[in-house]
Design a protein around this motif. Structure first.
Motif, short mmCIF file in Angstrom:
data_model
loop_
_atom_site.label_atom_id
_atom_site.label_comp_id
_atom_site.label_asym_id
_atom_site.label_seq_id
_atom_site.Cartn_x
_atom_site.Cartn_y
_atom_site.Cartn_z
N ILE A 41 12.22 127.14 46.97
CA ILE A 41 13.54 127.67 47.27
C ILE A 41 13.40 128.62 48.45
O ILE A 41 12.60 129.56 48.41
N VAL A 42 14.16 128.33 49.51
CA VAL A 42 14.12 129.17 50.72
C VAL A 42 15.53 129.53 51.15
O VAL A 42 16.49 128.86 50.77
N ASP A 43 15.63 130.58 51.98
CA ASP A 43 16.93 130.92 52.56
C ASP A 43 17.12 130.12 53.84
O ASP A 43 16.25 129.33 54.23
N ARG A 44 18.22 130.30 54.50
CA ARG A 44 18.53 129.49 55.69
C ARG A 44 17.59 129.74 56.86
O ARG A 44 17.55 128.97 57.81
N PHE A 45 16.78 130.81 56.77
CA PHE A 45 15.80 131.10 57.81
C PHE A 45 14.41 130.58 57.44
O PHE A 45 13.45 130.79 58.18
N GLY A 46 14.30 129.96 56.28
CA GLY A 46 13.01 129.42 55.83
C GLY A 46 12.16 130.40 55.05
O GLY A 46 11.02 130.09 54.70
N ASN A 47 12.71 131.58 54.75
CA ASN A 47 11.97 132.58 53.97
C ASN A 47 12.04 132.23 52.49
O ASN A 47 13.09 131.84 51.99
N PRO A 48 10.92 132.41 51.75
CA PRO A 48 10.95 132.12 50.32
C PRO A 48 11.93 133.03 49.59
O PRO A 48 12.08 134.20 49.93
N VAL A 49 12.61 132.48 48.60
CA VAL A 49 13.56 133.24 47.79
C VAL A 49 12.92 133.54 46.44
O VAL A 49 12.42 132.63 45.77
N ASP A 50 12.92 134.81 46.08
CA ASP A 50 12.42 135.23 44.77
C ASP A 50 13.58 135.27 43.80
O ASP A 50 14.42 136.16 43.86
N LEU A 51 13.62 134.29 42.91
CA LEU A 51 14.66 134.24 41.90
C LEU A 51 14.33 135.21 40.76
O LEU A 51 13.17 135.50 40.50
N ASP A 52 15.37 135.69 40.08
CA ASP A 52 15.18 136.58 38.94
C ASP A 52 14.85 135.81 37.67
O ASP A 52 14.10 136.27 36.82
N THR A 71 9.38 139.67 36.88
CA THR A 71 8.23 140.46 36.49
C THR A 71 7.12 140.39 37.53
O THR A 71 6.35 141.32 37.68
N PHE A 72 7.06 139.27 38.26
CA PHE A 72 6.02 139.07 39.26
C PHE A 72 6.63 138.80 40.62
O PHE A 72 6.53 137.69 41.15
N PRO A 73 7.29 139.78 41.23
CA PRO A 73 7.93 139.53 42.53
C PRO A 73 6.92 139.16 43.61
O PRO A 73 5.79 139.62 43.58
N GLN A 74 7.34 138.30 44.51
CA GLN A 74 6.54 137.86 45.65
C GLN A 74 5.31 137.04 45.27
O GLN A 74 4.52 136.70 46.12
N SER A 75 5.14 136.71 43.99
CA SER A 75 3.91 136.02 43.60
C SER A 75 3.99 134.51 43.70
O SER A 75 2.98 133.84 43.68
N ASN A 76 5.19 133.95 43.81
CA ASN A 76 5.30 132.50 43.79
C ASN A 76 5.62 131.89 45.14
O ASN A 76 5.69 130.69 45.26
N ASN A 77 5.85 132.70 46.16
CA ASN A 77 6.13 132.24 47.52
C ASN A 77 7.28 131.23 47.56
O ASN A 77 7.28 130.32 48.37
N GLY A 78 8.23 131.38 46.62
CA GLY A 78 9.39 130.51 46.60
C GLY A 78 9.22 129.22 45.83
O GLY A 78 10.14 128.40 45.77
N TYR A 79 8.06 128.99 45.23
CA TYR A 79 7.81 127.76 44.47
C TYR A 79 8.11 127.97 42.99
O TYR A 79 7.71 128.98 42.40
N TYR A 80 8.79 126.98 42.40
CA TYR A 80 9.15 127.04 40.98
C TYR A 80 8.84 125.71 40.33
O TYR A 80 9.12 124.65 40.88
N VAL A 81 8.25 125.77 39.14
CA VAL A 81 7.83 124.57 38.42
C VAL A 81 9.02 123.95 37.69
O VAL A 81 9.75 124.64 36.98
#
Length: 135
Positions: A41-52, A71-81
């Motif tokens: 998940i990224v924003d329109r600029f290609g930056n990873p989005v940290d979902l809650d 609980t783990f911000p910035q740890s997934n680089n926008g990737y979600y299983v």
């Protein structure tokens, strides 16, 4: 012509008989790798989005996973299983339609369907994006 038709039907039946179901697994030699299907998940600029929070449910509405990821911000680089080999027993061999939902700041910002399959050893993606862009 009849010979071609007979050959075609024989081929079709042999392919159909190769379909796996749970009774076919028996003693199966699987690789030791652990596979997963994920989405970035990224924003329109290609930056990873940290979902809650994220949630994955099947077509009947049964929740497979519900994770509070803040609980783990910035740890997934926008990737979600979406699904992994740990969900194998909860999935059918044929098509599994899974719905991924994600929230940020209490608001649902993403909802996407994925088609997932499995065999005796691993899960795999049949359809769905590798990346989702949100505002």
């Amino acid at each position: 012509m009849i010979k071609n038709t007979t050959l075609f039907l024989a081929l079709l039946l042999s392919i159909a008989s190769c379909q796996e179901d749970e009774s076919d697994c028996g003693p199966t030699a699987c690789t030791f790798d652990f596979r997963s299907v994920s989405v970035r998940i990224v924003d329109r600029f290609g930056n990873p989005v940290d979902l809650d929070r994220t949630e994955v449910s099947d077509q009947l509405g049964t929740t497979l996973t519900s994770v509070s990821v803040s609980t783990f911000p910035q740890s997934n680089n926008g990737y979600y299983v979406i699904a992994d080999d740990g969900h194998k027993n909860e999935l059918r061999f044929d098509l599994n339609l899974l719905l991924f939902k994600g929230w940020k700041d209490g608001k649902k910002v993403v909802q996407q369907e994925f088609a997932i399959s499995r065999d005796c050893c691993h899960v795999g993606k049949l359809d769905g994006p590798d990346q989702i862009i949100i505002d």
